[in-house]
Design an enzyme around this catalytic site. Structure first.
Site, PDB file in Angstrom:
ATOM      1  N   ALA A 357       1.035  -1.510  -0.608  1.00 14.74           N
ATOM      2  CA  ALA A 357       0.131   0.233  -0.152  1.00 14.74           C
ATOM      3  C   ALA A 357       0.670   1.305   0.271  1.00 14.74           C
ATOM      4  O   ALA A 357       1.773   1.367   0.135  1.00 14.74           O
ATOM      5  CB  ALA A 357      -0.764   0.023   1.056  1.00 14.74           C
ATOM      6  N   ALA A 358      -0.205   2.473   0.044  1.00 10.06           N
ATOM      7  CA  ALA A 358       0.968   3.721  -0.939  1.00 10.06           C
ATOM      8  C   ALA A 358      -0.176   4.983   0.108  1.00 10.06           C
ATOM      9  O   ALA A 358      -0.413   4.763  -0.948  1.00 10.06           O
ATOM     10  CB  ALA A 358       1.872   3.608  -1.739  1.00 10.06           C
ATOM     11  N   PHE A 427      -3.480   7.015  -3.442  1.00 16.98           N
ATOM     12  CA  PHE A 427      -3.701   6.261  -2.193  1.00 16.98           C
ATOM     13  C   PHE A 427      -3.750   4.440  -3.065  1.00 16.98           C
ATOM     14  O   PHE A 427      -4.772   4.995  -4.071  1.00 16.98           O
ATOM     15  CB  PHE A 427      -4.768   6.139  -1.643  1.00 16.98           C
ATOM     16  CG  PHE A 427      -4.401   7.074  -0.814  1.00 16.98           C
ATOM     17  CD1 PHE A 427      -3.449   8.736  -0.377  1.00 16.98           C
ATOM     18  CD2 PHE A 427      -5.856   7.942   0.355  1.00 16.98           C
ATOM     19  CE1 PHE A 427      -3.529   9.285   0.674  1.00 16.98           C
ATOM     20  CE2 PHE A 427      -5.628   8.815   0.855  1.00 16.98           C
ATOM     21  CZ  PHE A 427      -4.548   9.507   1.531  1.00 16.98           C
ATOM     22  N   GLU A 428      -2.934   4.173  -2.463  1.00 11.45           N
ATOM     23  CA  GLU A 428      -2.443   2.760  -2.734  1.00 11.45           C
ATOM     24  C   GLU A 428      -2.950   2.102  -1.930  1.00 11.45           C
ATOM     25  O   GLU A 428      -2.245   1.301  -1.290  1.00 11.45           O
ATOM     26  CB  GLU A 428      -1.092   2.040  -3.899  1.00 11.45           C
ATOM     27  CG  GLU A 428      -0.759   2.759  -4.937  1.00 11.45           C
ATOM     28  CD  GLU A 428      -1.389   2.128  -5.997  1.00 11.45           C
ATOM     29  OE1 GLU A 428      -2.111   0.617  -6.319  1.00 11.45           O
ATOM     30  OE2 GLU A 428      -1.154   2.401  -7.238  1.00 11.45           O
ATOM     31  N   ILE A 429      -4.157   1.494  -2.102  1.00 13.92           N
ATOM     32  CA  ILE A 429      -4.763   0.425  -0.565  1.00 13.92           C
ATOM     33  C   ILE A 429      -4.441  -0.770  -0.447  1.00 13.92           C
ATOM     34  O   ILE A 429      -5.287  -1.251   0.629  1.00 13.92           O
ATOM     35  CB  ILE A 429      -6.844   0.778  -0.858  1.00 13.92           C
ATOM     36  CG1 ILE A 429      -7.076   0.359  -1.477  1.00 13.92           C
ATOM     37  CG2 ILE A 429      -6.799   2.057  -0.840  1.00 13.92           C
ATOM     38  CD1 ILE A 429      -8.477   0.381  -1.399  1.00 13.92           C
TER      39      ILE A 429
END
Length: 556
Positions: A357-358, A427-429
């Site tokens: 995530a990021a 957002f990378e969830i």
């Protein structure tokens, strides 16, 4: 089956395909049907072509079931038809395809299929991965035992229609807080629609310029189903039909009074249709363009590892109706916060750290972040989210500087650089680094209920923390600013670019039609500006010359 008088030693592909065909015939009202199978031409050429030769060297075999009563359909007969149809594609057929009559032969074969189906017959298409070579790959630790492809888990995930219907029902149940609009746009015969839900706790105060405006986009890539589920969860919490877990004790009442939130639950509806039809790796829109490469900042630039299939930027910036719609929503709403929500982060990208995530800030098209206090505040806010809500599981930084590759023409870079959104994020969830690159559903989406719920709970709390922190950050950055106080520079291209835009309310009533200039109008306008500048220059030059002559004629 193997002892049938009709056919000896049937293959598993022939048997399974025929069995499914027989079941489809029995379940359908029409008795006429056509089965087509994809056939690899490499081994059928004489001499055989190498297996690693590039290109779609395939053709369709076709088997027909003509006017046979359902009760009379025998499995062995269908197997026989399937085998005969495949055997017809032999070395002679391949030789004819490669010769002068290749085009006419292809047209004839396709016309026969089309003519048969046009008479009301059902068409069933099949393909097989049995001899695709996956099981022969050895990276040094043995060949694979089983290559699984995870299907969509409909016990966890809504279809696109069901999700949008549930959101519409949610809006109808809470008209005092939620409203919904549908925007549509088209370009050269390609049409797209986007649903936008607006949350305002007190509708009478929605136009209050002191409120913090937040724009969230989900489902920009069709294969990222978990992001649209998160959109539904956030809307359910905003409407107070669901609540944050007790593990996230947030006092939301004062925070939500100060917000106006626009949520795009599924930006890429046409791409989602392709995913639900079986193309589980599809990230592009309905005509093959990556919507997160179709924005104008550094558009069209290609890196060395550029993938023309995955990253097709389109014919021009904002060539796609979906990005046109999003740009217009941003221009009219003027948000203070933008978040583009994605999934599919790969651990291998993240310096071999097992993060999936990021929390990204600009820029995507270069490996640096913006300079100055606003950039520092953005990073500080992301670090707080990561520490307090996500247990330091996320990578934090610029998209281009963190993931190991640069992305050009992205939405977040446009929002920050052109639309002047003070806080712009991606957002990378979620991401499953253990999944095969071909197992796209598993790579981009949780497949078990425990992980599914954890992702939705964690990221719902993260967003509501963002809502709270966003207002604080805006006050620190711009203590006297309102939404209209931020500078909005719009280029001539951004102003003129676009096509027919139609905006509707959820009741279908047309509210607004904006017919913007097409490519020709933009070109003519540029020529008009250029000619005006040249004429002005010539006019000033003549005045300057005539002025010098008059002065020289005067005696001193």
């Amino acid at each position: 089956m193997s002892t049938s008088a009709h056919i000896k030693y049937p293959t598993k592909v022939e048997v399974v395909s025929s069995f499914i065909w027989k079941c489809l015939i029995a379940s359908n009202k029409k008795s006429n049907s056509l089965l087509t199978h994809i056939v690899n031409l490499r081994k059928r050429a004489a001499p055989a072509l190498p297996e690693n030769i590039l290109g779609n060297l395939i053709w369709l075999s076709s088997a027909k079931n003509n006017n046979t009563a359902k009760s009379d359909v025998v499995l062995s007969d269908l197997v026989n038809q399937v085998r005969r149809s495949i055997l017809r594609i032999d070395d002679c057929f391949v030789k004819r395809l490669r010769g002068d009559e290749g085009c006419s032969l292809m047209r004839k074969s396709l016309k026969e299929i089309g003519d048969f189906c046009s008479k009301g017959a059902n068409h069933y298409g099949f393909s097989s991965w049995c001899k695709f070579g996956f099981y022969d790959i050895d990276f040094g630790f043995g060949k694979p035992i089983w290559i699984p492809i995870t299907p969509i888990n409909h016990d966890l995930y809504h279809t696109r229609g069901a999700l949008l219907e549930e959101i519409e029902s949610l809006v109808h149940r809470h008209p005092s807080k939620l409203s919904m609009e549908t925007f549509s746009a088209q370009n050269k015969g390609y049409h797209a629609e986007t649903t936008v839900v607006t949350y305002c706790r007190n509708k009478k105060d929605c136009d209050d310029r002191s409120k913090l405006k937040i724009l969230l986009s989900f489902g920009q890539h069709g294969r990222e189903l978990i992001t649209t589920e998160l959109a539904l969860r956030i809307l359910s919490i905003l409407s107070e039909e669901e609540f944050l877990s007790s593990a996230y004790p947030l006092n939301l009442n004062n925070t939500l009074d100060r917000l106006v939130i626009k949520i795009v639950p599924m930006e890429n509806v046409n791409g989602r249709k392709l995913v639900e039809a079986g193309d589980l790796c599809e990230r592009r829109n309905g005509r093959g363009v990556d919507l997160n490469r179709n924005w104008s900042v550094d558009w069209g630039k290609k890196e060395k590892d550029y993938d023309p299939y995955e990253e097709n930027p389109g014919s021009a910036p904002f060539s796609e109706p979906e990005t046109q719609i999003m740009r217009k929503i941003c221009a009219s709403f003027e948000p203070h916060v933008w978040v583009n929500v994605h999934s599919g982060m790969e651990a291998s990208i993240l310096l071999l750290v097992c993060l999936a995530a990021a929390l990204f800030m600009p820029y995507d098209h270069k490996n640096t972040t913006p300079e100055g206090l606003p950039s520092q505040r953005m990073r500080l806010m992301l670090e707080k989210l990561n520490r307090f809500q996500l247990n330091d599981r996320c990578l934090v930084g610029s998209g281009g500087g963190s993931v190991g590759y640069l992305a050009h023409g992205t939405a977040t870079d446009y929002m920050y650089d052109i639309a002047r959104v003070p806080m712009s994020f991606t957002f990378e969830i979620y991401g499953d680094s253990t999944a095969s690159s071909r197992d796209c559903f598993k790579m981009f989406n949780p497949t078990d209920i425990t992980t599914f719920n954890r992702v939705l709970n964690d990221w719902s709390a993260t967003f509501f923390t963002l809502f709270s922190l966003g207002g604080v950050q805006m006050k620190e950055l711009h203590p006297n600013a309102t939404a209209s106080g931020f500078e909005k520079w719009v280029s001539i291209d951004d102003y003129l670019n676009g096509y027919l835009m139609e905006r509707k309310s959820r009741y279908g009533k047309k509210m607004e039609v904006l017919e913007l200039g097409m490519q020709e109008i933009r070109t003519y306008f540029r020529l008009f500006l250029l000619s005006s500048v040249l004429l002005m220059f010539m006019f000033c030059s003549r005045i300057s010359k005539s002025g010098r002559q008059i002065v020289s004629a005067i005696s001193l």
